[in-house]
Design an enzyme around this catalytic site. Sequence first.
Site, PDB file in Angstrom:
ATOM      1  N   ASP A   5      -7.848  -4.638  -7.509  1.00 20.97           N
ATOM      2  CA  ASP A   5      -6.417  -4.559  -7.209  1.00 20.97           C
ATOM      3  C   ASP A   5      -5.921  -3.255  -7.819  1.00 20.97           C
ATOM      4  O   ASP A   5      -5.811  -3.145  -9.040  1.00 20.97           O
ATOM      5  CB  ASP A   5      -5.715  -5.778  -7.839  1.00 20.97           C
ATOM      6  CG  ASP A   5      -4.202  -5.670  -7.805  1.00 20.97           C
ATOM      7  OD1 ASP A   5      -3.675  -4.752  -7.133  1.00 20.97           O
ATOM      8  OD2 ASP A   5      -3.538  -6.504  -8.459  1.00 20.97           O
ATOM      9  N   LYS A  59       1.025   5.433  -7.412  1.00 21.86           N
ATOM     10  CA  LYS A  59       0.650   4.759  -6.161  1.00 21.86           C
ATOM     11  C   LYS A  59       1.739   4.980  -5.100  1.00 21.86           C
ATOM     12  O   LYS A  59       1.449   5.047  -3.923  1.00 21.86           O
ATOM     13  CB  LYS A  59       0.467   3.262  -6.434  1.00 21.86           C
ATOM     14  CG  LYS A  59       0.067   2.460  -5.209  1.00 21.86           C
ATOM     15  CD  LYS A  59      -0.284   1.053  -5.607  1.00 21.86           C
ATOM     16  CE  LYS A  59      -0.420   0.140  -4.411  1.00 21.86           C
ATOM     17  NZ  LYS A  59      -0.731  -1.238  -4.811  1.00 21.86           N
TER      18      LYS A  59
END
Length: 589
Positions: free
Chosen positions: A27, A89
């Site tokens: 993840d 991100k």
Amino acid sequence: MTSASQGPSPVEPPSPQRAGPPLIGIDLGTTHSAIACWQGGEPRLIPNALGHTLTPSVVSVDEAGHVLVGQAAQDRRISHPQQTAEVFKRAMGSAKRFRLGAREFGPEELSSLVLGSLKRDAEAALGQAIHEAVISVPAYFNDTQRKATKVAAELAGLRVLRLINEPTAAALAFGLHRRNDETSFLVFDLGGGTFDVSIVELFDGVVEVKASTGDNYLGGEDFTQAVANALMQQLGLTPQRLEADGQLRNRLHGLAEHVKRALSTEKNVRGRFAWDGQERDYALDEATLETLCADLIARLRSPVERAVRDSRLRPDALSHVVMVGGASRMPLVRKIVTRMFGRFPDVSIDPDHAIALGAATQAALIAQDEALSEVLMTDVCPYSLGVEVSEQISATQSVHGLFSPVIERNTVVPASRTGTYHTVADGQRVLALNVYQGEHRFVRDNVHLGSLTVPVPPLKRGEVTVEVRFTYDVSGLLEIDATVVNTGETHSLALLGNASSLSEEEVAQRKDNLARLKIHPRDDMPNKVVVTRLERLYAEHSGPLREAVGRVLTEFMAALATQDPEHIARDRKRVSQWLEQLDVSPLGP
Ligand code: AMP
């Protein structure tokens, strides 16, 4: 404020009988990341060098030019904001550069450093090299962002077995694939920086994502920001003041994060904040938080409604509503979900662990581990993909810049669809194929992905036919082939202006550059964490506490200088205990 948490069952080195490479799921989160491995018929989280199952997605470069990833880097956010990068991100797939001291990094390079750190942790725990993994991405990530994720993996020396949409991973973690009956899950995933809603259905042993919507710019960080703004006013600070003082801004952000989290378990939070010789009280309660976040809460509604509409299911036909992502711990978020569906959501799995566990489950499904029943996975394309066209509306008039979808939103992938197009002018020599994604009628409102110029024979308008094939794979990557029917010639798309689609040479070059970075030794990580924590406390405080921290820091540096592992371990224990008994909340370790 701690990101430490323990997984349900510790990971073990593989038994000698277990053949094949480890089945790994990652993840790669906005605020933190996690890695899990399929073992003994279930997914298990792998702890990092500090024994934590969550690694902050933060990168910092220290004075010696060493790259730090995770907790140590997170602690340096406050003491060394100029050398530390986080929330990168959100910039995946963009040309944004992050300056860390003397070096510059792209978001995919920073992500590759996080992936590399997780990879080393898993290798240490399993005693085996890791070369491939399933990596999660937000369902709403576009083609460019997915490519950037693949580049990040490649730079970290990982082959992407599959990019899995985060909600799909979550549904697997909640055991969707184990159910015998027909069932449908709504996955509500509110992470640090993104919000995803998906409806995942199990029918006849086939798992299918029926709908996938979300908001790329909504997450827990926005709630923290709303709290930070309120605290700023209470403390009499101004945006200009914070703009001028990065350290103070970071401290206020840290306080806001603490207050926000505390309000997940308490009705009121109050305290005192000191800076530059000033001190003021702050206080926030549940009701005020709800008012501050009213706009954000309202924004959660429409992706949920859109997902339910797209799936063509009635809300009461959903078997399960599951919540994942750290920000789904907020009671006001749970309240709105309960209100929307008239029932309590399933929160039985730690919302921070679900995606990594589901990604490892997916790795096992791909490898068809015998512990898993035969389940087929399908996914959907979360947005429409198509080309720009002109349409003739009368003998003399045309409308330009229209969007013609080739693959419609929510098409099950892998998908391959063809659109047929004709020339619009006599003697036209080229057909410009501009590729877009989105749902709007005019391409100007959609996202431009790239262009392909197709040479065509100069015939009368409408006499040249071009078949455009879009192939979208399970990892969300798009390939375009255009065949001129008249000549049989085929052209394939090379995406232009795509900051993160790198050529092989570029990948090799960047990998080489990253390989030259000095990564802080993994074994030394616990010491580094103690040092950065002391440095952070030193930076944050003043007076006697600062002096005491300075003294302890000098002592610990002296212990490190002996290079005697036993002595260092003893002193680290002493300093850690000293740190633990310090009451320096809300910004304490
Ligand atoms: P992610 O790492 O993307 O799953 O999301 C982490 C987000 O969850 C951050 O914005 C955190 O502030 C938020 N978060 C984690 N724990 C809590 C909590 N107990 N209460 C409220 N928000 C939380």
